[in-house]
Design an enzyme around this catalytic site. Structure first.
Site, short mmCIF file in Angstrom:
data_model
loop_
_atom_site.label_atom_id
_atom_site.label_comp_id
_atom_site.label_asym_id
_atom_site.label_seq_id
_atom_site.Cartn_x
_atom_site.Cartn_y
_atom_site.Cartn_z
N TYR A 105 -2.30 8.71 5.85
CA TYR A 105 -1.20 8.30 4.97
C TYR A 105 -1.79 7.77 3.68
CZ TYR A 105 2.83 5.52 3.29
OH TYR A 105 3.84 4.97 2.54
N ASP B 176 -9.68 7.30 0.19
CA ASP B 176 -8.57 6.36 0.10
C ASP B 176 -8.97 5.12 0.89
OD1 ASP B 176 -4.99 6.44 0.90
OD2 ASP B 176 -6.33 4.86 0.20
N LYS C 48 -4.18 -3.57 -1.24
CA LYS C 48 -4.21 -4.60 -0.20
C LYS C 48 -5.14 -5.76 -0.53
CE LYS C 48 -2.85 -1.15 3.21
NZ LYS C 48 -1.51 -1.54 3.68
P1 KE4 Z 1 1.22 0.95 -0.63
O1 KE4 Z 1 1.94 1.85 -1.62
O2 KE4 Z 1 2.06 0.69 0.62
O3 KE4 Z 1 0.69 -0.33 -1.26
O4 KE4 Z 1 -0.10 1.70 -0.16
C1 KE4 Z 1 0.03 2.99 0.40
C2 KE4 Z 1 -1.20 3.28 1.24
C3 KE4 Z 1 -2.16 4.14 0.74
N1 KE4 Z 1 -3.28 4.42 1.45
C4 KE4 Z 1 -3.49 3.85 2.66
C5 KE4 Z 1 -4.75 4.18 3.41
C6 KE4 Z 1 -2.54 2.96 3.22
O5 KE4 Z 1 -2.76 2.41 4.42
C7 KE4 Z 1 -1.37 2.66 2.50
C8 KE4 Z 1 -0.30 1.74 3.04
N2 KE4 Z 1 -0.49 1.31 4.38
C9 KE4 Z 1 0.71 1.00 5.14
C10 KE4 Z 1 0.26 0.60 6.55
N3 KE4 Z 1 0.31 1.70 7.42
C11 KE4 Z 1 1.54 -0.06 4.47
C12 KE4 Z 1 2.63 -0.62 5.35
C13 KE4 Z 1 3.99 -0.14 4.93
O6 KE4 Z 1 4.14 1.05 4.61
O7 KE4 Z 1 4.90 -0.99 4.95
#
Ligand code: KE4
Length: 431
Positions: free
Chosen positions: A144, A239, A267
């Protein structure tokens, strides 16, 4: 546990917020029941609106690596807010965080701050496409990268077919430029590259996956991707939104010794505030506006309060390498405890673990890709999740998520989690 206030808030929330949450995973749909509304947190604990205390293993899905409300970060933010919140102009802290990120992750020669991991990955593939003049990207099933259209793509049926939209609203046109391969399958990547010779701009992956649950790269996988990208002139994007500054001071790329062309971050670099970033080779990043022609912008990019939190966090991690030895030890202790209980109960579940990331998969398969992760018994996981929650352990409400440890976890907390795990495993066995 009484969670009436959370239940009432959830009913109110659903009137005006889609699904009652501002990010889907929070809604507990994968595990059933009504989500816990968190009121505050401190160290290893979160407290819900009914005053229940939980030891937590989500840590905001990664950012809170030092535990909650760390005094240094709290102070940095409270000091920064005295000077107002946002200027829309360059600030000192943006220079300082760029200098710090490039020193902690040497593959990053230039970096651009944005406001989320999604913005970071969207921007990284745009600049890779601009730099190469190519259209296609390769991603991996189960990884993801945020909710950008190019990433919400289901696996194509065959090795050389194009992806299909994995969400309404994503056009076939966008999907046709995203190719997908099974994680840990170098042959599939080679086939995609051979079938799209000279058309692949970038290959993006989680170097350690968190988003299908914790899945590690098989020996030779990352090296193979580096070789293929070098041979084909493809931009290799790690990523590291989850793994960056968590799996080591220099992230997964330092831990595995494989250097990407671009890295996306999020994060931890915001210390819990909304921050993302992308960066890498100067010859690529120089294509980003206003220096280059690839446009990308953001009103709150480099926001002074968020930068204050991120600077405090990264400075601490940079100056306290003992954080990583602590996290390694905690991860070992906790997952060994989990494995002992699994064996004691005669179960054959899989625990994937690296450093301060882990997932207990309710399957007897070795989990190396999305299909093996999906072989997990989801109803059993749901029972396990709620049995942990009722014992005051707050885990991610989905089998397909990694858990995250913080340095705030002490032996007493880890022992409590191990004990609760054994009780919850037994509960998950009851039909
Ligand atoms: P954000 O747009 O949510 O800040 O980041 C997206 C993203 C991109 N790349 C990786 C490897 C990620 O894990 C994420 C976001 N992680 C999720 C957890 N599975 C955020 C939690 C959520 O979607 O509420």
């Amino acid at each position: 546990m009484n969670r009436e206030t959370s239940k009432n808030l959830f009913e109110r929330a659903q009137k005006f917020i889609p699904g009652g949450v501002n990010s889907p995973v929070r809604a507990f749909r994968a595990v059933g029941g009504s989500p816990v509304f968190i009121k505050s947190a401190k160290g290893p604990y979160v407290y819900d609106e009914d005053g229940n205390e939980y030891i937590e293993l989500i840590n905001s899905w990664g950012p809170m690596i030092l535990g909650h409300a760390h005094e240094l970060i709290q102070k940095a933010v409270s000091d920064a807010v005295q000077g107002s919140f946002s200027f829309g102009a360059p600030t000192r802290r943006e220079v300082e965080i760029a200098e710090l990120i490039t020193s902690m992750m040497p593959s990053i020669e230039k970096v651009r701050m944005v406001n989320s991991g999604t913005e970071a990955t969207m921007s990284a593939i745009r600049v890779a496409r601009g730099f190469t003049g190519r259209d296609k990207i390769i991603k991996f099933e189960g990884c993801y990268h945020g909710h950008g259209d190019s990433f919400l793509i289901a696996a194509g049926s065959g090795a050389i077919t194009h992806g299909a939209p994995d969400s309404p609203g994503v056009t076939k046109g966008v999907a046709s430029d995203t190719l997908t391969a099974p994680y840990n399958d170098l042959n599939a990547v080679q086939q995609l590259v051979d079938a799209n010779k000279g058309n692949v701009a970038a290959l993006i992956l989680e170097p350690v996956v968190g988003n299908m649950g914790c899945v590690l790269p098989e020996p030779g996988f990352l090296e193979g991707l580096r070789r293929i990208c070098d041979e084909e002139g493809i931009v290799l994007i790690f990523d590291e939104v989850m793994t960056g500054f968590r799996l080591s001071k220099g992230g997964a790329q330092q831990r595995f010794g494989i250097i990407p062309d671009l890295t996306t971050m999020g994060k931890i670099i915001g210390g819990g505030m909304p921050v993302g970033a992308y960066g890498g080779k100067a010859e690529i990043m120089n294509w980003v506006s206003p220096l280059g022609p690839v446009y990308q912008a953001g009103t709150l990019s480099g926001n002074p309060i968020a930068m204050a939190a991120g600077l405090a966090m990264l400075t601490y991690l940079n100056e306290h390498p003992e954080v990583y030895t602590t996290l390694e030890a905690s991860g070992e202790k906790l997952t060994n405890g989990f494995k002992n209980s699994i064996a004691k109960l005669g179960l054959d579940y899989t625990v994937n673990h690296i450093g301060s990331m882990f997932t207990l998969f309710f399957t007897n398969q070795t989990v190396t890709d999305f299909p093996s992760a999906k072989s997990s018994d989801l109803p059993a996981f749901g029972k396990y999740f709620h049995a942990m929650l009722d014992q005051g352990i707050y885990m991610g409400p989905s089998q397909f998520e990694s858990m995250f440890l913080s340095t705030a976890l002490e032996d007493q907390h880890i022992n409590r989690i191990i004990e609760a795990n054994e009780v919850a495993l037994k509960a998950s066995l009851n039909s």
